[in-house]
Design a protein around this motif. Structure first.
Motif, PDB file in Angstrom:
ATOM      1  N   LEU A 278      17.820   8.631  -9.214  1.00  0.00           N
ATOM      2  CA  LEU A 278      16.810   9.674  -9.264  1.00  0.00           C
ATOM      3  C   LEU A 278      16.411  10.143  -7.865  1.00  0.00           C
ATOM      4  O   LEU A 278      16.542   9.398  -6.890  1.00  0.00           O
ATOM      5  CB  LEU A 278      15.537   9.170  -9.958  1.00  0.00           C
ATOM      6  N   SER A 279      15.889  11.355  -7.812  1.00  0.00           N
ATOM      7  CA  SER A 279      15.233  11.869  -6.616  1.00  0.00           C
ATOM      8  C   SER A 279      13.867  12.376  -7.045  1.00  0.00           C
ATOM      9  O   SER A 279      13.750  13.092  -8.043  1.00  0.00           O
ATOM     10  CB  SER A 279      16.048  13.007  -5.990  1.00  0.00           C
ATOM     11  N   SER A 280      12.826  11.986  -6.309  1.00  0.00           N
ATOM     12  CA  SER A 280      11.459  12.376  -6.673  1.00  0.00           C
ATOM     13  C   SER A 280      10.671  12.741  -5.425  1.00  0.00           C
ATOM     14  O   SER A 280      11.012  12.329  -4.309  1.00  0.00           O
ATOM     15  CB  SER A 280      10.740  11.228  -7.399  1.00  0.00           C
ATOM     16  N   CYS A 281       9.620  13.494  -5.647  1.00  0.00           N
ATOM     17  CA  CYS A 281       8.662  13.789  -4.583  1.00  0.00           C
ATOM     18  C   CYS A 281       7.474  12.862  -4.781  1.00  0.00           C
ATOM     19  O   CYS A 281       6.849  12.851  -5.834  1.00  0.00           O
ATOM     20  CB  CYS A 281       8.212  15.246  -4.643  1.00  0.00           C
ATOM     21  N   LEU A 282       7.173  12.068  -3.751  1.00  0.00           N
ATOM     22  CA  LEU A 282       6.102  11.081  -3.826  1.00  0.00           C
ATOM     23  C   LEU A 282       4.927  11.535  -2.961  1.00  0.00           C
ATOM     24  O   LEU A 282       5.081  11.752  -1.763  1.00  0.00           O
ATOM     25  CB  LEU A 282       6.622   9.722  -3.344  1.00  0.00           C
ATOM     26  N   ASP A 283       3.776  11.682  -3.577  1.00  0.00           N
ATOM     27  CA  ASP A 283       2.557  12.081  -2.861  1.00  0.00           C
ATOM     28  C   ASP A 283       1.606  10.890  -2.830  1.00  0.00           C
ATOM     29  O   ASP A 283       1.052  10.496  -3.855  1.00  0.00           O
ATOM     30  CB  ASP A 283       1.903  13.269  -3.580  1.00  0.00           C
ATOM     31  N   VAL A 284       1.436  10.287  -1.635  1.00  0.00           N
ATOM     32  CA  VAL A 284       0.567   9.112  -1.488  1.00  0.00           C
ATOM     33  C   VAL A 284      -0.710   9.455  -0.722  1.00  0.00           C
ATOM     34  O   VAL A 284      -1.404   8.562  -0.245  1.00  0.00           O
ATOM     35  CB  VAL A 284       1.312   7.965  -0.773  1.00  0.00           C
ATOM     36  N   SER A 285      -1.029  10.743  -0.638  1.00  0.00           N
ATOM     37  CA  SER A 285      -2.207  11.159   0.128  1.00  0.00           C
ATOM     38  C   SER A 285      -3.506  10.643  -0.493  1.00  0.00           C
ATOM     39  O   SER A 285      -4.522  10.507   0.194  1.00  0.00           O
ATOM     40  CB  SER A 285      -2.260  12.688   0.233  1.00  0.00           C
ATOM     41  N   GLN A 286      -3.476  10.355  -1.817  1.00  0.00           N
ATOM     42  CA  GLN A 286      -4.673   9.854  -2.491  1.00  0.00           C
ATOM     43  C   GLN A 286      -4.599   8.348  -2.755  1.00  0.00           C
ATOM     44  O   GLN A 286      -5.404   7.803  -3.507  1.00  0.00           O
ATOM     45  CB  GLN A 286      -4.862  10.590  -3.814  1.00  0.00           C
ATOM     46  N   TRP A 287      -3.626   7.683  -2.151  1.00  0.00           N
ATOM     47  CA  TRP A 287      -3.435   6.243  -2.292  1.00  0.00           C
ATOM     48  C   TRP A 287      -3.770   5.614  -0.953  1.00  0.00           C
ATOM     49  O   TRP A 287      -2.967   5.656  -0.024  1.00  0.00           O
ATOM     50  CB  TRP A 287      -2.006   5.963  -2.715  1.00  0.00           C
ATOM     51  N   GLN A 288      -4.940   5.011  -0.845  1.00  0.00           N
ATOM     52  CA  GLN A 288      -5.463   4.625   0.459  1.00  0.00           C
ATOM     53  C   GLN A 288      -5.666   3.118   0.579  1.00  0.00           C
ATOM     54  O   GLN A 288      -6.181   2.472  -0.343  1.00  0.00           O
ATOM     55  CB  GLN A 288      -6.818   5.317   0.698  1.00  0.00           C
ATOM     56  N   PRO A 289      -5.315   2.553   1.739  1.00  0.00           N
ATOM     57  CA  PRO A 289      -5.637   1.146   1.991  1.00  0.00           C
ATOM     58  C   PRO A 289      -7.104   1.022   2.399  1.00  0.00           C
ATOM     59  O   PRO A 289      -7.610   1.824   3.189  1.00  0.00           O
ATOM     60  CB  PRO A 289      -4.711   0.773   3.150  1.00  0.00           C
ATOM     61  N   VAL A 290      -7.800   0.038   1.827  1.00  0.00           N
ATOM     62  CA  VAL A 290      -9.205  -0.197   2.152  1.00  0.00           C
ATOM     63  C   VAL A 290      -9.420  -1.694   2.347  1.00  0.00           C
ATOM     64  O   VAL A 290      -8.614  -2.512   1.905  1.00  0.00           O
ATOM     65  CB  VAL A 290     -10.148   0.321   1.039  1.00  0.00           C
ATOM     66  N   ILE A 291     -10.506  -2.031   3.017  1.00  0.00           N
ATOM     67  CA  ILE A 291     -10.887  -3.433   3.137  1.00  0.00           C
ATOM     68  C   ILE A 291     -11.341  -3.900   1.761  1.00  0.00           C
ATOM     69  O   ILE A 291     -12.212  -3.284   1.141  1.00  0.00           O
ATOM     70  CB  ILE A 291     -12.017  -3.611   4.170  1.00  0.00           C
ATOM     71  N   ALA A 292     -10.766  -4.963   1.272  1.00  0.00           N
ATOM     72  CA  ALA A 292     -11.020  -5.396  -0.099  1.00  0.00           C
ATOM     73  C   ALA A 292     -12.496  -5.698  -0.349  1.00  0.00           C
ATOM     74  O   ALA A 292     -13.026  -5.375  -1.419  1.00  0.00           O
ATOM     75  CB  ALA A 292     -10.169  -6.621  -0.422  1.00  0.00           C
ATOM     76  N   ASP A 293     -13.190  -6.332   0.617  1.00  0.00           N
ATOM     77  CA  ASP A 293     -14.581  -6.740   0.408  1.00  0.00           C
ATOM     78  C   ASP A 293     -15.560  -5.576   0.444  1.00  0.00           C
ATOM     79  O   ASP A 293     -16.581  -5.598  -0.254  1.00  0.00           O
ATOM     80  CB  ASP A 293     -14.982  -7.767   1.464  1.00  0.00           C
ATOM     81  N   THR A 294     -15.255  -4.568   1.248  1.00  0.00           N
ATOM     82  CA  THR A 294     -16.216  -3.477   1.449  1.00  0.00           C
ATOM     83  C   THR A 294     -15.716  -2.123   0.948  1.00  0.00           C
ATOM     84  O   THR A 294     -16.498  -1.182   0.835  1.00  0.00           O
ATOM     85  CB  THR A 294     -16.527  -3.343   2.944  1.00  0.00           C
ATOM     86  N   HIS A 295     -14.426  -2.038   0.677  1.00  0.00           N
ATOM     87  CA  HIS A 295     -13.774  -0.769   0.321  1.00  0.00           C
ATOM     88  C   HIS A 295     -13.870   0.260   1.445  1.00  0.00           C
ATOM     89  O   HIS A 295     -13.766   1.466   1.206  1.00  0.00           O
ATOM     90  CB  HIS A 295     -14.333  -0.207  -0.982  1.00  0.00           C
TER      91      HIS A 295
END
Length: 201
Positions: free
Chosen positions: A146-163
């Motif tokens: 497959l070939s796909s377009c992946l948009d990760v702009s709304q997938w964010q790393p955060v500090i687990a304890d404080t977000h």
């Protein structure tokens, strides 16, 4: 033109791995079943010689169904990826229903590194423009690419304890093409390779 970097757990795990992990080591046994049917008419006249012609029906084309299933599995794979990276304890196991081999190893290793640093990923990944680029369905382990377009702009790393959001590079590529390979095992279709292409979509 300056090449933008792809950031995120999948990108870091994949781009750092130049050699492929060992593919499935157990060969699946393929069996073929031949079905025969006969219809005899015992009332034919003695002077008539009847010969029955047996026609083996052509097998249904598995291509369209395999492609459709692979596309659905890939969407489910990314839904489970979101849950997996958001689970700091790593208790989510449903990812194994959609990923195996290299794709699963990369996901597990990258998530473990993020969680060890006290980080989780929240938000969503948008998968669009997925198309089948190739198939190999006659092998012991059928395969779809497959070939796909992946948009990760709304997938964010955060500090687990404080977000609290984690700072990310300003020039990161958040919407890019990704090439994927799915294989069918006895348990069903699984994503076995997922490779960012470094190209904006």
């Amino acid at each position: 033109m300056t090449r933008q970097s792809i950031t995120g757990p999948l990108a870091s795990g994949t781009l750092r791995t130049r050699t492929r992990l060992t593919a499935l080591t157990a060969a699946l046994c393929a069996t073929a079943a031949l079905a025969g049917c006969s219809s005899g008419d015992d009332t034919t006249a003695p002077t008539t010689t009847a010969s029955a012609t047996f026609v083996t029906p052509a097998p249904a084309n598995p291509g369209p169904e395999a492609k459709k299933t692979a596309l659905k599995v890939y969407q489910s794979y990314w839904r489970e990826m979101q849950a997996y990276y958001a689970d700091r304890d790593g208790a989510t196991t449903d990812l194994k229903q959609y990923a195996a081999s290299e794709a699963l190893a990369v996901a597990e290793n990258a998530a473990a590194r993020a969680h060890a640093r006290g980080r989780i990923y929240i938000g969503k990944v948008i998968v669009s423009q997925s198309t089948v680029t190739g198939t190999d369905l006659d092998r012991q382990v059928p395969k779809v690419m497959l070939s796909s377009c992946l948009d990760v702009s709304q997938w964010q790393p955060v500090i687990a304890d404080t977000h609290k959001p984690v700072d990310l590079p300003a020039n990161r590529l958040t919407k890019y093409w990704i090439a994927s390979t799915l294989e069918k095992s006895p348990q069903g279709w699984r994503v076995v390779r997922d490779e960012p292409q470094g190209k904006k979509c």
